[in-house]
Design a protein around this motif. Structure first.
Motif, PDB file in Angstrom:
ATOM      1  N   LEU A   1       4.379 -10.018   7.500  1.00  0.00           N
ATOM      2  CA  LEU A   1       3.341  -9.023   7.775  1.00  0.00           C
ATOM      3  C   LEU A   1       3.411  -7.864   6.780  1.00  0.00           C
ATOM      4  N   VAL A   2       4.605  -7.363   6.511  1.00  0.00           N
ATOM      5  CA  VAL A   2       4.758  -6.260   5.564  1.00  0.00           C
ATOM      6  C   VAL A   2       4.322  -6.695   4.164  1.00  0.00           C
ATOM      7  N   ASP A   3       4.666  -7.900   3.750  1.00  0.00           N
ATOM      8  CA  ASP A   3       4.221  -8.388   2.441  1.00  0.00           C
ATOM      9  C   ASP A   3       2.694  -8.396   2.349  1.00  0.00           C
ATOM     10  N   GLU A   4       2.037  -8.797   3.424  1.00  0.00           N
ATOM     11  CA  GLU A   4       0.561  -8.781   3.444  1.00  0.00           C
ATOM     12  C   GLU A   4       0.026  -7.356   3.366  1.00  0.00           C
ATOM     13  N   LEU A   5       0.665  -6.429   4.076  1.00  0.00           N
ATOM     14  CA  LEU A   5       0.234  -5.030   4.016  1.00  0.00           C
ATOM     15  C   LEU A   5       0.425  -4.457   2.616  1.00  0.00           C
ATOM     16  N   LEU A   6       1.534  -4.782   1.974  1.00  0.00           N
ATOM     17  CA  LEU A   6       1.775  -4.287   0.625  1.00  0.00           C
ATOM     18  C   LEU A   6       0.754  -4.854  -0.359  1.00  0.00           C
ATOM     19  N   ALA A   7       0.364  -6.110  -0.188  1.00  0.00           N
ATOM     20  CA  ALA A   7      -0.676  -6.699  -1.035  1.00  0.00           C
ATOM     21  C   ALA A   7      -2.009  -5.987  -0.806  1.00  0.00           C
ATOM     22  N   PHE A   8      -2.308  -5.651   0.445  1.00  0.00           N
ATOM     23  CA  PHE A   8      -3.532  -4.908   0.775  1.00  0.00           C
ATOM     24  C   PHE A   8      -3.516  -3.552   0.082  1.00  0.00           C
ATOM     25  N   ALA A   9      -2.385  -2.833   0.162  1.00  0.00           N
ATOM     26  CA  ALA A   9      -2.268  -1.514  -0.465  1.00  0.00           C
ATOM     27  C   ALA A   9      -2.420  -1.612  -1.977  1.00  0.00           C
ATOM     28  N   ASP A  10      -1.807  -2.619  -2.563  1.00  0.00           N
ATOM     29  CA  ASP A  10      -1.890  -2.802  -4.013  1.00  0.00           C
ATOM     30  C   ASP A  10      -3.324  -3.105  -4.442  1.00  0.00           C
ATOM     31  N   ALA A  11      -4.008  -3.955  -3.695  1.00  0.00           N
ATOM     32  CA  ALA A  11      -5.392  -4.323  -4.024  1.00  0.00           C
ATOM     33  C   ALA A  11      -6.342  -3.139  -3.894  1.00  0.00           C
ATOM     34  N   ASP A  12      -6.031  -2.207  -3.017  1.00  0.00           N
ATOM     35  CA  ASP A  12      -6.870  -1.018  -2.829  1.00  0.00           C
ATOM     36  C   ASP A  12      -6.981  -0.220  -4.133  1.00  0.00           C
ATOM     37  N   GLY A  13      -5.886  -0.097  -4.849  1.00  0.00           N
ATOM     38  CA  GLY A  13      -5.891   0.609  -6.118  1.00  0.00           C
ATOM     39  C   GLY A  13      -5.773   2.118  -6.027  1.00  0.00           C
ATOM     40  N   GLY A  14      -5.925   2.698  -4.846  1.00  0.00           N
ATOM     41  CA  GLY A  14      -5.882   4.144  -4.711  1.00  0.00           C
ATOM     42  C   GLY A  14      -4.585   4.700  -4.138  1.00  0.00           C
ATOM     43  N   TYR A  15      -3.720   3.824  -3.694  1.00  0.00           N
ATOM     44  CA  TYR A  15      -2.454   4.284  -3.127  1.00  0.00           C
ATOM     45  C   TYR A  15      -1.405   4.417  -4.217  1.00  0.00           C
ATOM     46  N   ARG A  16      -0.615   5.496  -4.154  1.00  0.00           N
ATOM     47  CA  ARG A  16       0.472   5.664  -5.128  1.00  0.00           C
ATOM     48  C   ARG A  16       1.840   5.470  -4.489  1.00  0.00           C
TER      49      ARG A  16
END
Length: 178
Positions: free
Chosen positions: A117-132
């Motif tokens: 689940l965390v790996d999926e969330l991290l992929a979501f955050a990365d794909a967003d492009g706006g999170y640092r």
């Protein structure tokens, strides 16, 4: 090995997700539902389904297809108070992907669900492009929680033992693009 399916929650999944979350705050945290901390549990659609930069994931039991785990991400950084000022400053809203509600029913733990689940969330955050940055906090009294988060990230602030309270929160940063 059982093959759990993980997917983004939809409106029809919210009752099952809410049940996992409420069971966790009552059983594992011992706090029960506290409106100022858990409003997203009561209305997960508004918290995670409506905002474009937020998400709620669920894991389904392969047998009966019930929700057995949850994990959420939103763009709200930790606020001060109740969090320490340095933590709030380090993780501002809008730039911070905050992991929330990573909960697995006890009978389904130790099967890799939280990590998936965390790996999926991290992929979501990365794909967003706006999170640092990626932030979360945990209660180390929950069995396995602290060790799990330490295996994925680093402690940025540990409130245990601080004068003036009994707060036992540990704050973590998870590397982006792991």
């Amino acid at each position: 090995m059982r093959e759990y399916s993980i997917r983004t929650a939809g409106p029809h999944d919210l009752e099952g997700a809410r049940a996992v979350m409420l069971d966790t705050v009552y059983r594992d945290f011992g706090t029960g539902y506290v409106p100022r901390w858990h409003a997203d549990i009561i209305d997960p659609a508004a918290a995670y389904l409506a905002p474009a930069r937020h998400t709620l994931l669920i894991a389904l039991d392969p047998g009966d297809r019930t929700v057995v785990a949850t994990a959420a991400l939103d763009s709200r950084g930790p606020l001060h108070p109740p969090n320490p000022p340095a933590v709030a400053e380090r993780f501002p809203s809008g730039e911070t992907a905050q992991l929330r509600r990573v909960y697995v029913r006890p009978e389904h733990r130790r099967r890799g669900l939280a990590r998936r689940l965390v790996d999926e969330l991290l992929a979501f955050a990365d794909a967003d492009g706006g999170y640092r940055s990626v932030y979360l906090h945990t209660d180390p009294a929950v069995p396995g929680a602290e060790a799990f988060w330490r295996s994925l990230g680093k402690v940025v602030h540990d409130e245990r033992g601080e004068p003036g309270g009994d707060n036992r929160t540990v704050h973590f940063e998870i590397p982006m693009g792991r």
